[in-house]
Design a protein around this motif. Sequence first.
Motif, PDB file in Angstrom:
ATOM      1  N   TYR A 128       3.271  -1.470 -12.696  1.00 18.16           N
ATOM      2  CA  TYR A 128       2.800  -2.511 -11.779  1.00 18.16           C
ATOM      3  C   TYR A 128       1.328  -2.808 -12.006  1.00 18.16           C
ATOM      4  O   TYR A 128       0.608  -2.041 -12.622  1.00 18.16           O
ATOM      5  N   LEU A 162       2.649   4.735 -12.223  1.00 18.79           N
ATOM      6  CA  LEU A 162       2.637   3.499 -11.430  1.00 18.79           C
ATOM      7  C   LEU A 162       1.899   2.385 -12.167  1.00 18.79           C
ATOM      8  O   LEU A 162       2.323   1.222 -12.156  1.00 18.79           O
ATOM      9  N   LYS A 163       0.814   2.767 -12.853  1.00 22.39           N
ATOM     10  CA  LYS A 163       0.001   1.763 -13.574  1.00 22.39           C
ATOM     11  C   LYS A 163       0.801   1.126 -14.685  1.00 22.39           C
ATOM     12  O   LYS A 163       0.597  -0.047 -15.018  1.00 22.39           O
ATOM     13  N   ASP A 221      -6.543  -9.556  -4.302  1.00 22.82           N
ATOM     14  CA  ASP A 221      -5.129  -9.382  -4.652  1.00 22.82           C
ATOM     15  C   ASP A 221      -4.616 -10.626  -5.369  1.00 22.82           C
ATOM     16  O   ASP A 221      -3.843 -10.543  -6.327  1.00 22.82           O
ATOM     17  N   SER A 248       0.864  -1.178   0.000  1.00 17.59           N
ATOM     18  CA  SER A 248       0.000   0.000   0.000  1.00 17.59           C
ATOM     19  C   SER A 248       0.900   1.226   0.000  1.00 17.59           C
ATOM     20  O   SER A 248       1.864   1.296   0.774  1.00 17.59           O
ATOM     21  N   SER A 268       3.477  -6.375  -6.340  1.00 15.22           N
ATOM     22  CA  SER A 268       4.849  -6.347  -6.825  1.00 15.22           C
ATOM     23  C   SER A 268       5.700  -7.290  -5.982  1.00 15.22           C
ATOM     24  O   SER A 268       5.458  -7.467  -4.794  1.00 15.22           O
ATOM     25  N   VAL A 272      -2.860   3.683  -2.952  1.00 15.65           N
ATOM     26  CA  VAL A 272      -2.922   2.676  -4.022  1.00 15.65           C
ATOM     27  C   VAL A 272      -2.423   1.333  -3.506  1.00 15.65           C
ATOM     28  O   VAL A 272      -1.408   1.263  -2.805  1.00 15.65           O
ATOM     29  N   ARG A 273      -3.160   0.300  -3.903  1.00 18.07           N
ATOM     30  CA  ARG A 273      -2.727  -1.065  -3.535  1.00 18.07           C
ATOM     31  C   ARG A 273      -1.979  -1.608  -4.741  1.00 18.07           C
ATOM     32  O   ARG A 273      -2.528  -1.674  -5.846  1.00 18.07           O
ATOM     33  N   VAL A 274      -0.727  -2.026  -4.543  1.00 23.55           N
ATOM     34  CA  VAL A 274       0.129  -2.413  -5.664  1.00 23.55           C
ATOM     35  C   VAL A 274       0.590  -3.856  -5.476  1.00 23.55           C
ATOM     36  O   VAL A 274       0.957  -4.267  -4.367  1.00 23.55           O
ATOM     37  N   PRO A 315       7.330  -1.163  -4.379  1.00 19.74           N
ATOM     38  CA  PRO A 315       7.347  -0.341  -5.588  1.00 19.74           C
ATOM     39  C   PRO A 315       7.954   1.038  -5.356  1.00 19.74           C
ATOM     40  O   PRO A 315       8.507   1.643  -6.259  1.00 19.74           O
ATOM     41  N   ILE A 318      -2.170  -2.715 -10.451  1.00 16.83           N
ATOM     42  CA  ILE A 318      -2.762  -1.881  -9.402  1.00 16.83           C
ATOM     43  C   ILE A 318      -4.076  -2.492  -8.948  1.00 16.83           C
ATOM     44  O   ILE A 318      -4.878  -2.922  -9.784  1.00 16.83           O
TER      45      ILE A 318
END
Lengths: 296, 381
Positions: free
Chosen positions: A243, A239-240, A278, A228, A261, A257-259, A265, A245
Motif C-alpha cells: 500500500y 505493508l509498504k 493524503d 489508520s 487503500s 500507520v496511515r494507509v 488494509p 503509506i
Amino acid sequence: MELMIENLSKQYKDKWAVNHFSVSINQGVYGLLGPNGAGKSTLMRMMADILKPTAGRILLDERDIHLMGDEYRDMLGYLPQNFGAYKNFTVHRFLLYIAALKGIGRKAAEQKIDRLLKFVNLEDVKSKKIRALSGGMKQRIGIAQALLNDPSILILDEPTSGLDPNERVRFRNLLSEISSEKIVLLSTHIVSDVEYIAKDVIVMKQGQLLRQAPSAELAQEIKGKVWSVRIPEIRLAELKQKYVIGNILRHQNGIEVRVLSEEAPLPDAVAVDPDLEDYYLYHFGEEAGRNGTFSA
Amino acid sequence: MELFRHELYKVFCRKTVWIGLLFVIILVCFSSYMQASQLTNTYGNMREYYNNLYKGKEGSVSDSLKQAAKSWIEKNGENYQAKFITNQTSVQENREYGFYSQVLNPDYLTKNTQDEIAKLKNDTKTANSSYNVSKDNSQIKILQNLQAPGLYFTLSLLNDLDFPEGLGFVVMGILVLLGISPVFSDEYSSNADSLILSSKKGRRSVVTAKILSTTVYCVFVAAIVLLMYSSVQAAVLGIQGLNAPLQLGFINSPYSLTFGGYLALQGSLCAVACVFFGMLVLLVSSVSSNVLIPFFICGFLFASTAFIKSIGTAVPQALITFSDFSYTELMRVKGLVESFKAYDILGHPVLYLNLILISYFMITAVLIFLTYRIFHCRQVK
C-alpha cells in the motif's frame, strides 16, 4: 483582477512539460501541487513571462501578458526555484539592484528594503555578503526581493525550501496578510504550506491539470480511502510493499500507520478523515516516494 | 543610472579583473622600464642629453648647424659605425652621432616628400582610372600640408609610439576578454537571469546598462595600460618632443600631426578599439552560459588576426585584407597612420583610418542591436 491560463502548452523536443493547461485565478492564495517533473516550474516561468509557450496564452484581465510586456512585469513579483544571487554583493546592494531592475528609485528602495529586511528577519545581516549566508537566509532574501515592488501578482516557486518551521509559519502568515489584494501562486511539495491558507489548490500531473478546488474539497474526494492501523514495527515493510503509506506515528507498543487503500488494509484498520496530504499521496504516492519529493 | 552603477560594480567586483589588472600593470611597468633603460644605457640621462645638445636649437635648422653636422659625420661617422658594430661606443659618442644625424634628417625628409609629390604628379598623368587620379591627388594634397620637419628631441617618446603595436594591444585585449566575457554568461550560469528577465527593466534597460558599463570598463582598460606605460617612460626619459612632427617617427605618414597629437590620437583609437572589441565579447557572452566560450571565441579571433599579420605576405591577399580590418589592427594604431593607404569605395579613395573607423562603427551598431535582440528574446528553460 483575473489571470486566465488558456490551453497553455510547452514542448521540449518530444516531451510536453505543460500540456493543454487551463485555469483561472483571481485575488487570493493558490497552491500549485505536484511531484517533480509535473511541470510546475515550467508553468510558473511562462506566467513570469520568461518562457514562451508552445501554444496557448495567459491573459490578465483579458490582455495577453506577453503583449503587455513591461507593464505586466511591473506588477509581478517572482521567486524562481534555486534563484541566483550575486555572491559578492551584500544583502543591501543586491536588494538595491533588484529595486533598480524593478524601476524603484533609490530613496524609495532604501525604505522598502529596510522594511522588508525587518519582515524577513535579516536586518542584522544587511551588510554581509550573500556568500556568507545560510540557505534559509538566501531564501528569505529571495522572498524579500519578490515583494520589493509591491506586486499585484506574486509567483513563488518553492518559496519555503530551506526555511525552518518558525520561518515557514511567518511566511504563511505574511501571505495571508497580503493576499487579499493580490494574486498569489505558490508551488510547493510542503502540503502544510498551502493547506490552510490557499483559496484553491491546483493539482498538476504530467503537465496537465488534475484538479482545482479548495483543499477540504480535494480531501473529501478520497473519503473512505484513508485508514489508520496499529501494527508491530516488523510488519511495516510488508505493508509498504502492498500500500501507499502516509504518516507513521511511533507509540510505546507499536506504530500507527496511515494507509491509503480502496478497502481496509487490515481487519482492525479504522477509516479516518482524509487531509490534503493524503490526497497528494493518493495521486502521487509511488512517484513521490520514488523520487523523494514528498514531505509534510 | 542606478542600473548602470550596479552593472559597473558587477564588472569591477570580479576578482579575475583585479588579478588581471595587477599582472598587466606589473608587466607593462616592467616592460616600459626595461625599454627606457635600453635608451638610457645608450644615451645616458635623457634630460642631460637634451639640455646639452638640443635645448635652444629645436625647430628649423640653421645652415651653420647643418655644416657642423656634415663635418662631424664626415670626420667621425665611419669610426663611429665601426665601434658601434662591436658595441664600443661611449655615451657621448652615441649622443653626438644621434644629434648630428637628426640635424641632417629634416633635409632628407623634405627631399623625400618633394620626390613623392613629383612622383605622384607624374602618376596622375599616366593613371588608367579616375580612382587612381583621385587617390593620387588626395595624397598630394595631404603631403603638401605637412608640417615642415625640423630638429626635435624625440627619443623620449619613440617607445610610446610603438607600445600598442607590441605588448600594448595584447594586454588590452586580454583585459577586455577577462572583464566582459562574464557579463551575460555569469547571469545565465548563476540563474540570476530569471530575476532580471521577469522584472520591469530587465529586457532593455539592463542591456543598456551593461553596454554602458562595458564602454566605461574598456576605456578604463585602454587608459590605465597606456598611462602606466607612458608614466614610466616619462619618469625615466622625460617628455620632450611633443611638438615634433609625426614624420620624425613615421617617415611615410601622411598625417599632419605632432607627436603629442599622435599620442592623443593613439590613446583615443586604443580606447575606441577596446570598446568595439568589448561589444563583440558582450554579444558572444549574451548567447552563452559558459564564460569560457566568449573568452576563447573572441580571444581566438583577436589572436588569429595578429598571427596573420605576423606571417606577412605568405598568406592569401583576402586574409591580409581581413586582418587589415581587424580589431587588433585598430588597437595597434601604428599601421593606420604610418603610411598613406586608401581604399576604393564607390570610385572614391577613402583613407584606411577613416574606413576602418566607419566600418567598425557600423559593425558595432549591428552588434549592439543583436545584443538587445538576443536578450529581449532570451528564455529561461
